[in-house]
Design a protein around this motif. Sequence first.
Motif, mmCIF file in Angstrom:
data_model
loop_
_atom_site.group_PDB
_atom_site.id
_atom_site.type_symbol
_atom_site.label_atom_id
_atom_site.label_comp_id
_atom_site.label_asym_id
_atom_site.label_seq_id
_atom_site.Cartn_x
_atom_site.Cartn_y
_atom_site.Cartn_z
ATOM 1 N N ARG A 163 -4.693 -5.424 -14.227
ATOM 2 C CA ARG A 163 -5.651 -6.089 -13.344
ATOM 3 C C ARG A 163 -5.742 -5.374 -11.993
ATOM 4 O O ARG A 163 -6.851 -5.161 -11.469
ATOM 5 C CB ARG A 163 -5.232 -7.554 -13.143
ATOM 6 N N TYR A 164 -4.619 -5.002 -11.418
ATOM 7 C CA TYR A 164 -4.624 -4.453 -10.062
ATOM 8 C C TYR A 164 -4.621 -2.930 -10.028
ATOM 9 O O TYR A 164 -4.598 -2.342 -8.941
ATOM 10 C CB TYR A 164 -3.431 -5.005 -9.271
ATOM 11 N N LEU A 165 -4.646 -2.309 -11.181
ATOM 12 C CA LEU A 165 -4.757 -0.852 -11.211
ATOM 13 C C LEU A 165 -6.065 -0.398 -10.562
ATOM 14 O O LEU A 165 -6.090 0.563 -9.784
ATOM 15 C CB LEU A 165 -4.686 -0.365 -12.655
ATOM 16 N N PHE A 166 -7.151 -1.115 -10.862
ATOM 17 C CA PHE A 166 -8.452 -0.750 -10.302
ATOM 18 C C PHE A 166 -8.512 -1.049 -8.804
ATOM 19 O O PHE A 166 -9.162 -0.333 -8.048
ATOM 20 C CB PHE A 166 -9.563 -1.503 -11.029
ATOM 21 N N VAL A 167 -7.831 -2.112 -8.383
ATOM 22 C CA VAL A 167 -7.803 -2.446 -6.957
ATOM 23 C C VAL A 167 -7.102 -1.341 -6.173
ATOM 24 O O VAL A 167 -7.584 -0.878 -5.127
ATOM 25 C CB VAL A 167 -7.108 -3.799 -6.739
ATOM 26 N N LEU A 168 -5.947 -0.896 -6.677
ATOM 27 C CA LEU A 168 -5.220 0.180 -5.999
ATOM 28 C C LEU A 168 -6.001 1.489 -6.067
ATOM 29 O O LEU A 168 -5.933 2.307 -5.141
ATOM 30 C CB LEU A 168 -3.835 0.346 -6.634
ATOM 31 N N TRP A 169 -6.739 1.696 -7.160
ATOM 32 C CA TRP A 169 -7.575 2.895 -7.250
ATOM 33 C C TRP A 169 -8.623 2.894 -6.138
ATOM 34 O O TRP A 169 -8.859 3.921 -5.485
ATOM 35 C CB TRP A 169 -8.231 2.952 -8.615
ATOM 36 N N ASP A 170 -9.270 1.749 -5.936
ATOM 37 C CA ASP A 170 -10.266 1.643 -4.867
ATOM 38 C C ASP A 170 -9.633 1.877 -3.501
ATOM 39 O O ASP A 170 -10.216 2.543 -2.631
ATOM 40 C CB ASP A 170 -10.947 0.275 -4.910
ATOM 41 N N GLU A 171 -8.443 1.314 -3.294
ATOM 42 C CA GLU A 171 -7.743 1.509 -2.025
ATOM 43 C C GLU A 171 -7.452 2.991 -1.794
ATOM 44 O O GLU A 171 -7.676 3.531 -0.700
ATOM 45 C CB GLU A 171 -6.438 0.709 -2.018
ATOM 46 N N GLY A 172 -6.944 3.664 -2.824
ATOM 47 C CA GLY A 172 -6.638 5.070 -2.695
ATOM 48 C C GLY A 172 -7.866 5.925 -2.429
ATOM 49 O O GLY A 172 -7.824 6.856 -1.620
ATOM 50 N N MET A 173 -8.986 5.607 -3.099
ATOM 51 C CA MET A 173 -10.215 6.370 -2.892
ATOM 52 C C MET A 173 -10.762 6.175 -1.481
ATOM 53 O O MET A 173 -11.275 7.113 -0.866
ATOM 54 C CB MET A 173 -11.258 5.973 -3.932
ATOM 55 N N ARG A 174 -10.652 4.949 -0.951
ATOM 56 C CA ARG A 174 -11.106 4.712 0.418
ATOM 57 C C ARG A 174 -10.263 5.499 1.425
ATOM 58 O O ARG A 174 -10.793 6.076 2.387
ATOM 59 C CB ARG A 174 -11.061 3.216 0.730
ATOM 60 N N ILE A 175 -8.955 5.518 1.206
ATOM 61 C CA ILE A 175 -8.085 6.271 2.116
ATOM 62 C C ILE A 175 -8.382 7.763 2.014
ATOM 63 O O ILE A 175 -8.454 8.466 3.034
ATOM 64 C CB ILE A 175 -6.605 5.988 1.781
ATOM 65 N N ARG A 176 -8.602 8.244 0.806
ATOM 66 C CA ARG A 176 -8.884 9.666 0.641
ATOM 67 C C ARG A 176 -10.219 10.059 1.288
ATOM 68 O O ARG A 176 -10.339 11.125 1.901
ATOM 69 C CB ARG A 176 -8.900 10.040 -0.839
ATOM 70 N N GLN A 177 -11.222 9.202 1.147
ATOM 71 C CA GLN A 177 -12.504 9.489 1.786
ATOM 72 C C GLN A 177 -12.375 9.514 3.303
ATOM 73 O O GLN A 177 -12.986 10.353 3.985
ATOM 74 C CB GLN A 177 -13.543 8.460 1.342
ATOM 75 N N ALA A 178 -11.566 8.592 3.847
ATOM 76 C CA ALA A 178 -11.340 8.595 5.293
ATOM 77 C C ALA A 178 -10.625 9.873 5.732
ATOM 78 O O ALA A 178 -10.932 10.454 6.776
ATOM 79 C CB ALA A 178 -10.525 7.364 5.690
ATOM 80 N N GLN A 179 -9.661 10.323 4.919
ATOM 81 C CA GLN A 179 -8.973 11.569 5.251
ATOM 82 C C GLN A 179 -9.927 12.758 5.169
ATOM 83 O O GLN A 179 -9.885 13.659 6.013
ATOM 84 C CB GLN A 179 -7.797 11.787 4.296
ATOM 85 N N ALA A 180 -10.790 12.786 4.144
ATOM 86 C CA ALA A 180 -11.728 13.902 3.995
ATOM 87 C C ALA A 180 -12.708 13.960 5.162
ATOM 88 O O ALA A 180 -13.070 15.056 5.623
ATOM 89 C CB ALA A 180 -12.475 13.763 2.674
ATOM 90 N N MET A 181 -13.132 12.791 5.661
ATOM 91 C CA MET A 181 -14.046 12.776 6.803
ATOM 92 C C MET A 181 -13.368 13.307 8.065
ATOM 93 O O MET A 181 -14.037 13.813 8.966
ATOM 94 C CB MET A 181 -14.553 11.360 7.042
ATOM 95 N N ARG A 182 -12.045 13.213 8.104
ATOM 96 C CA ARG A 182 -11.291 13.715 9.263
ATOM 97 C C ARG A 182 -10.656 15.086 8.971
ATOM 98 O O ARG A 182 -9.637 15.439 9.543
ATOM 99 C CB ARG A 182 -10.211 12.707 9.648
ATOM 100 N N LEU A 183 -11.251 15.814 8.017
ATOM 101 C CA LEU A 183 -10.791 17.154 7.654
ATOM 102 C C LEU A 183 -9.371 17.136 7.125
ATOM 103 O O LEU A 183 -8.565 18.025 7.400
ATOM 104 C CB LEU A 183 -10.901 18.120 8.842
ATOM 105 N N GLY A 184 -9.055 16.120 6.346
ATOM 106 C CA GLY A 184 -7.718 16.040 5.771
ATOM 107 C C GLY A 184 -7.537 16.931 4.564
ATOM 108 O O GLY A 184 -6.414 17.231 4.168
ATOM 109 N N TYR A 185 -8.636 17.385 3.944
ATOM 110 C CA TYR A 185 -8.561 18.256 2.778
ATOM 111 C C TYR A 185 -9.443 19.478 3.017
ATOM 112 O O TYR A 185 -10.574 19.553 2.545
ATOM 113 C CB TYR A 185 -9.011 17.513 1.515
ATOM 114 N N PRO A 186 -8.960 20.462 3.773
ATOM 115 C CA PRO A 186 -9.763 21.644 4.087
ATOM 116 C C PRO A 186 -9.864 22.594 2.894
ATOM 117 O O PRO A 186 -9.478 22.250 1.770
ATOM 118 C CB PRO A 186 -9.007 22.278 5.249
ATOM 119 N N ASP A 187 -10.335 23.799 3.136
ATOM 120 C CA ASP A 187 -10.561 24.792 2.090
ATOM 121 C C ASP A 187 -9.247 25.144 1.402
ATOM 122 O O ASP A 187 -8.278 25.556 2.052
ATOM 123 C CB ASP A 187 -11.186 26.049 2.699
#
Length: 241
Positions: A163-187
């Motif tokens: 049940r909560y696997l998808f919830v944690l997946w969404d949480e992780g994707m939101r954190i990753r998108q926030a990191q990418a917007m702040r150049l957390g994953y460069p070239d």
Amino acid sequence: MVKESYLMVDAFAQRDNTFTRMDARVKVLVSVLALAAVVGLPGFKLPLFIFALTAALMLVIRVPFKIIVGRMLPPVILGIVVFIFMALFHQGSQVFSLEIQGWEIKIYGEGLILGTTVLLRIISSVSILLCLSLTTPVHELGYALIWFRIPRVIVEILLLTYRYLFVLWDEGMRIRQAQAMRLGYPDWRNPAGWKKAVNSTSTLMAMVFIRAYDRAENTFSAMQIRGYNGDIAGQRYKKTA
């Protein structure tokens, strides 16, 4: 993409057809017996037959091809790797050899047979589990496992994890998108970029772990408020003597 694939499988299990209306206990028992036969019996004819049977079942219930490929591709790739290693390193009668820049590649007949058997067993086992998941909703599977005397705490953990696997997946994707917007994953081609990406990934894993702990605490408190007493509510099967 991964989340949508799992949700599509779950949606298929909720459809109304002959196989979804079958007793979940029967489907679990047949699946376990089929898995035991595929893994335990020698030869590759039975795995091939069971795979053809499960493939026909998936065609009957009109499962999209992309779902079948998406769910079966990772284990099939692993099976192909095992097949290649067995064909190259399982000693026996040599059936083929090739020399490339001083390196001689030999393929052995016994390795081909054993590798083919292992590959077909992997494909057949995955197809059995895929058919079970496509025709049995998760909650019905949990009730069936309880009827088979699987400890309730294990079934409860499995259901809550799903049940909560998808919830944690969404949480992780939101954190990753926030990191990418702040150049957390460069070239990745830049060595300095690799170091920053590793740091961002470790931060992501730590944040997901913290969010998972907080979510578990909040969920347990909400369940207690709603009268949770350690028993899974819902459909019941009659207990066997």
